[in-house]
Write an enzyme that holds these catalytic residues in place. Structure first.
Site, short mmCIF file in Angstrom:
data_model
loop_
_atom_site.label_atom_id
_atom_site.label_comp_id
_atom_site.label_asym_id
_atom_site.label_seq_id
_atom_site.Cartn_x
_atom_site.Cartn_y
_atom_site.Cartn_z
N HIS A 65 0.82 -1.21 0.00
CA HIS A 65 0.00 0.00 0.00
C HIS A 65 0.86 1.26 0.00
CE1 HIS A 65 0.16 1.23 4.35
NE2 HIS A 65 0.25 -0.05 4.60
N GLU A 208 -5.11 1.60 2.50
CA GLU A 208 -4.98 0.43 3.38
C GLU A 208 -5.17 0.81 4.83
OE1 GLU A 208 -2.82 -2.45 6.03
OE2 GLU A 208 -2.52 -0.29 5.77
N GLU A 209 -4.67 1.99 5.21
CA GLU A 209 -4.68 2.38 6.62
C GLU A 209 -6.08 2.66 7.16
OE1 GLU A 209 -2.29 2.09 8.53
OE2 GLU A 209 -0.41 2.30 7.44
N ASP A 231 4.08 -5.70 3.83
CA ASP A 231 3.83 -4.64 4.82
C ASP A 231 4.89 -4.71 5.90
OD1 ASP A 231 2.54 -2.52 6.20
OD2 ASP A 231 0.57 -3.29 5.64
#
Length: 352
Positions: A65, A208-209, A231
């Site tokens: 991401h 993504e967060e 990640d």
């Protein structure tokens, strides 16, 4: 294997809060030139680069991401101080007196402020400062702030990447170090002239967060048979930590994810990744992350029947704080592991 620290610095320093990934996306698109057979961008802003494999019978996908935790402007008061909401998870205690960039009509440097301890009442001093008590001070009057900044503008942390001993230290290593790993995996394939076993889709995802949103869309589009999340993960190998708390440790190699709060990795993929690491003499360590999820979950579940998925994780200290730290040798090991895993997939044992 030395890593390209200047490139990692440019990737980490580019702004890109969730939903505001324009600048980091531009950088990724520029770096992808010559590394893939086809590059597309979807409506959400995900970038998907296709590297054709030795076989097109199956599809492999890796996702890193592009977004970083940040803030969004919610109010500008009569003094010109900026109030904000977080976009992604923050530990409030790390924000005091930290520099930020407010991305308005132009980037404006600011500092996070809160009530000084000198004028706190005794009962206030022992309490945790909440995010709602912070503001951004740009050093400008309201009239000048209003010319440049509006409600809805994004805010990101401000810091330069520094080499620190055997490590790199910067804002946004979560997850820009994985963006770097994915780009360098494609570059390693080009240099070695190794082809992926199957058509390989390198996805640079958004948002993504705030809930793996971009990866949902990208996985639905590609429909991979095999998935690799990329990640950071917790390296709590610091003073005062207990062995059972550490998750991973810096300098101990690439982390092979077993599970996190969003995914239990496929046991076949875990066994395959361990075998690839052993065969290629790549240093690795296991990872179980009690809290926190990654794009791996989307790759596994957003496909009819599911995909066989696992993850390469980069051990990182101080995650979701103002600066984060990763070991250069671990980053290099992650590039080697992902490259080997993607190129050797046809050697895996995939029966249930």
């Amino acid at each position: 294997m030395a890593i390209d620290v200047p490139l990692l610095a440019r990737i980490c320093e580019a702004p890109g809060a969730p939903g505001f990934e324009k600048e980091i996306r531009k950088l990724v698109l520029a770096e992808l030139k010559g590394l893939a057979d086809k590059v597309t961008t979807d409506n959400m802003g995900n970038v998907i680069a296709l590297k054709k494999g030795r076989s097109a019978k199956k599809k492999t996908m890796a996702a890193a991401h592009m977004d970083e935790i940040g803030f969004i402007v919610t109010h500008i008061d009569d003094k010109g101080f900026i109030r904000f909401n977080p976009v992604g998870g923050f530990d409030p205690k790390t924000l005091t007196s930290q520099r930020v960039l407010v991305h308005g009509k132009k980037d404006v440097l600011g500092v996070m402020g809160s009530k000084p301890i000198h004028i706190m009442a005794p009962e206030e001093r022992g309490k945790k400062v909440e995010i709602k008590q912070y503001f951004v001070d740009t050093g400008m009057r309201k009239a000048d702030v209003d010319k440049l900044i509006s409600v809805g503008d994004s805010i990101t942390r401000y810091s330069e990447l520094k080499e620190m001993g055997e490590c790199v230290n910067s804002k946004s290593l979560d997850n820009r170090v994985s963006v770097f790993v994915l780009l360098e995996t494609l570059r390693a394939m080009k240099k070695s002239r190794k082809k992926p076993a199957y058509d390989f889709y390198a996805a640079f995802t958004v948002q993504e967060e705030v809930g793996l949103r971009g990866a949902h869309v990208a996985a639905l589009e590609v429909q991979p048979d095999f998935g690799f999340g990329l990640d950071t993960t917790i390296a709590y190998d610091v003073a005062g930590s207990q062995p059972q708390e550490r998750c991973t440790a810096l300098g101990e190699g690439a982390a092979i994810k077993l599970m996190d709060s969003s995914v239990i990795c496929d046991y076949r993929m875990i066994a395959y990744m361990k075998e690839v690491a052993k065969r290629n003499k790549i240093k690795w360590q296991p990872e179980i992350l009690a809290a926190g999820g990654t794009d791996t979950a989307s790759l596994q579940r957003m496909v009819p029947g599911g995909s066989i998925s696992g993850a390469v994780s980069i051990p990182t200290r101080h995650i979701h704080q103002t600066i984060e730290t990763s070991h250069k040798e671990d980053i290099a090991a992650c590039i080697k592991l992902l490259t080997a895993c993607v190129c050797e997939l046809d050697k895996g044992k995939w029966t249930l």
